[in-house]
Design a protein around this motif. Sequence first.
Motif, PDB file in Angstrom:
ATOM      1  N   GLU A 218      39.655  -9.873  20.988  1.00  0.00           N
ATOM      2  CA  GLU A 218      38.512 -10.695  21.393  1.00  0.00           C
ATOM      3  C   GLU A 218      38.953 -12.125  21.716  1.00  0.00           C
ATOM      4  OE1 GLU A 218      35.778 -10.432  18.146  1.00  0.00           O
ATOM      5  OE2 GLU A 218      34.790  -8.640  18.979  1.00  0.00           O
TER       6      GLU A 218
ATOM      7  N   THR B 136      34.169  -9.878  24.053  1.00  0.00           N
ATOM      8  CA  THR B 136      34.852  -8.655  23.604  1.00  0.00           C
ATOM      9  C   THR B 136      36.228  -8.560  24.239  1.00  0.00           C
ATOM     10  OG1 THR B 136      33.822  -7.428  25.403  1.00  0.00           O
ATOM     11  CG2 THR B 136      32.680  -7.425  23.292  1.00  0.00           C
TER      12      THR B 136
ATOM     13  N   ASN C 132      39.326  -7.403  26.334  1.00  0.00           N
ATOM     14  CA  ASN C 132      39.445  -6.803  27.644  1.00  0.00           C
ATOM     15  C   ASN C 132      39.812  -5.327  27.495  1.00  0.00           C
ATOM     16  OD1 ASN C 132      41.198  -9.232  27.030  1.00  0.00           O
ATOM     17  ND2 ASN C 132      42.774  -7.773  27.730  1.00  0.00           N
ATOM     18  N   PRO C 133      39.300  -4.458  28.371  1.00  0.00           N
ATOM     19  CA  PRO C 133      39.496  -3.004  28.204  1.00  0.00           C
ATOM     20  C   PRO C 133      40.959  -2.579  28.171  1.00  0.00           C
ATOM     21  CG  PRO C 133      37.794  -3.462  29.823  1.00  0.00           C
ATOM     22  CD  PRO C 133      38.447  -4.770  29.510  1.00  0.00           C
ATOM     23  N   THR C 134      41.798  -3.264  28.947  1.00  0.00           N
ATOM     24  CA  THR C 134      43.227  -2.977  28.949  1.00  0.00           C
ATOM     25  C   THR C 134      43.965  -4.259  28.661  1.00  0.00           C
ATOM     26  OG1 THR C 134      43.531  -3.435  31.296  1.00  0.00           O
ATOM     27  CG2 THR C 134      42.800  -1.210  30.716  1.00  0.00           C
ATOM     28  N   ASP C 135      45.298  -4.196  28.697  1.00  0.00           N
ATOM     29  CA  ASP C 135      46.029  -5.435  28.440  1.00  0.00           C
ATOM     30  C   ASP C 135      46.038  -6.363  29.654  1.00  0.00           C
ATOM     31  OD1 ASP C 135      47.726  -4.140  30.142  1.00  0.00           O
ATOM     32  OD2 ASP C 135      49.355  -3.867  28.701  1.00  0.00           O
TER      33      ASP C 135
ATOM     34  N   SER D  28      40.075  -8.997  32.845  1.00  0.00           N
ATOM     35  CA  SER D  28      38.803  -8.461  33.308  1.00  0.00           C
ATOM     36  C   SER D  28      37.882  -9.623  33.651  1.00  0.00           C
ATOM     37  CB  SER D  28      38.158  -7.579  32.234  1.00  0.00           C
ATOM     38  OG  SER D  28      38.959  -6.451  31.969  1.00  0.00           O
TER      39      SER D  28
ATOM     40  N   TYR E 185      34.432 -11.841  33.734  1.00  0.00           N
ATOM     41  CA  TYR E 185      33.319 -12.210  32.867  1.00  0.00           C
ATOM     42  C   TYR E 185      32.526 -13.318  33.555  1.00  0.00           C
ATOM     43  CZ  TYR E 185      36.084  -9.631  29.494  1.00  0.00           C
ATOM     44  OH  TYR E 185      36.799  -8.635  28.861  1.00  0.00           O
TER      45      TYR E 185
END
Length: 671
Positions: A333, A356, A358-361, A364, A366
């Motif tokens: 996070e 939150t 990020n879905p992967t390393d 992403s 926002y």
Amino acid sequence: MTKKIKTTINMIGIIAILLLFIMPITHANRYVQYDFKDRIVVSDSNYIETNNSVTNVNAIGFICADDTCSTVSGILWGGQTLNSGSNDYIVFDFPTADSSVETYGYGLYIYKDGYIAWEQSSYWWGTSTDTPENPEGPYTKYLGKKELCIAPIENLTVLNDAQENVPLIINIDASLDATTHAAIEAAGPLDYVPSIIADQYAVETTIVMTVYNSSNDVVYTDSSVELIPYSGSANVEFTWTPTITGTYRIEATSTATDAKCLDSDTQTAMKNNILVYPAAPRDECYTILNGLSATGNPHHELGKEITISYDKLSNYANDEVMGTPAYVLTPVETSMTYTIKNDAGSTIDTQTPVITANPTDGSSAYEFKWTPTTPGNYTISISGIAQDASCTGKTNPVYGPDTIDAVVLDTLPPQILTLEPSSDMHVNTFNLEATTDETATCKYDTNDVSYDTMANTFATTGTETHTQPLTLTDGDYTYYVRCMDVYDNKNQQSNSTSFEVDTKPNIAIHVDDVFVDQTETFTLTATLENYGYSQADGNITITIPDRFNLTDGNLKEVIAIPNGTNSTYTWEINAVWWGDYIIDIVADYDGLQETAQVSVQSKPIPIYEYRIATPDNVVIGDTVQVAVGIYNRGVVDGTDVPISISTTGNLAINGSTSKIIPVVDANTTTQ
């Protein structure tokens, strides 16, 4: 027969020659003169037009193929570019239009280097009597320059070229990218941009990328000059190879350097506290922010929500070597801080969300939102730090702040909240008053015209209350009002108020009909009520029938009646004769007149005359007979009339002293 035909042909030829002399010559082409002036473009819809002539102006024309002229189906003047030379006008020769031109018209482009071009749809066709020496017009067309150009820069992105999801590392190239928006927006009305004048529809903009070390020394700088199409944007890429570890500030600026701009406000996007690592991070947390941008560029509008977006990643790097299979980046996070400051440095808005992982390393997208309530220049900044138990006690630097400039314009004209008077006025001097929802300069006119054309500025204006003293004669009036705020936004439609000025007195005459007996004297009463708005000065006159007598009062009286009061006038009148009559009453005052009529019903009655007959000569001791007669000269029969007799001196009455005379008929005498 052949000779006859020949004669006819000759006659027609003679008539045709005569018509050439007596009829105006019509042309298949239309000749129209356009004069060229300049203007200052304050905003997309506000202009300051001048009377300054512009020479050496070019023009090209096309045949439009649709209603917005997004495509063309032909060219005018054989594709030739017209030029005014040392003149400030061109006489255009528009050829006769075919059916397609009558539908969509011509697309005309008037331009000169260093000016914002004028474009328009033209619908000249058919025949007319105009000539190159005596064209239609002239009509004025304006070439513009923008008062202040702003080319916002955003999406400043700094990436490790070797691996985008790790911080910068010495001796590895870093990509420095930014997006710059055009300082001028396309205004139309034509969608088609001819390729041969594409540069007339672009803004020269200079982008400078600079990297500073922690001592504020410049360690890298580069620049690029871009021609950005109206309403478009350009992405500019630079490459910097850091050679020393440390903390850096990366700054990108954009400046409109085009001659179409009278002035330019440099815009800035910045990344602060950018760490350059000696090697890939190990057993530590880090955050990378990029691509900070705001919807609505190049200019944001007052009261409209702005969406601010960015790319974010926060990772924990384990204690292995980058490039080996064991090297793992774990998303975590991020604790973010969003701050918006005005040009005075005061914080307008701040938010501190936890985002939150990020879905992967990798990064992403926002976003967050902000609605400006005041126009001006603002700085939007974001910063972030990884937040996770795995980061406790480990290296975990704050990334940022990243900043971009945001210009918020007030593009809305002031609202006129009230406009007075809104009802009729009963004085000649009063105020025309308006209130607005913001500071403004208001103008008024008796014609519904544009703000710039309105003839009068309110005597007191420049705030939210606007006052203009008026002195008007009686009559009907309509006033139109438009206002302009401090950002040159002008009302495109007028607010209006209509009212009547009425300061006249107004008299009402109140009378009652009269019922009397013939010969009776009655009182005529007239009450004059002034329900107007000033004193009534004048006369009141009555006209009575010929068979009536005025016994008290004057046929003409002076009146002076203050407004809101009553005055009563009386006359004593004797109804000499019987019948139905009308008495006219006239009040003349201040150029006005009010009339009334009184119906008088005079009822006939018996009218008695007494006639006494006695001897002419008598002596003492004689007995005298006295004869009494009653004459009814009325038109109705009378009734029994009692009479009595009395004497004076030494006369003695022999017999009764009273008597009843029976019914006396009309026009008869009874004794």
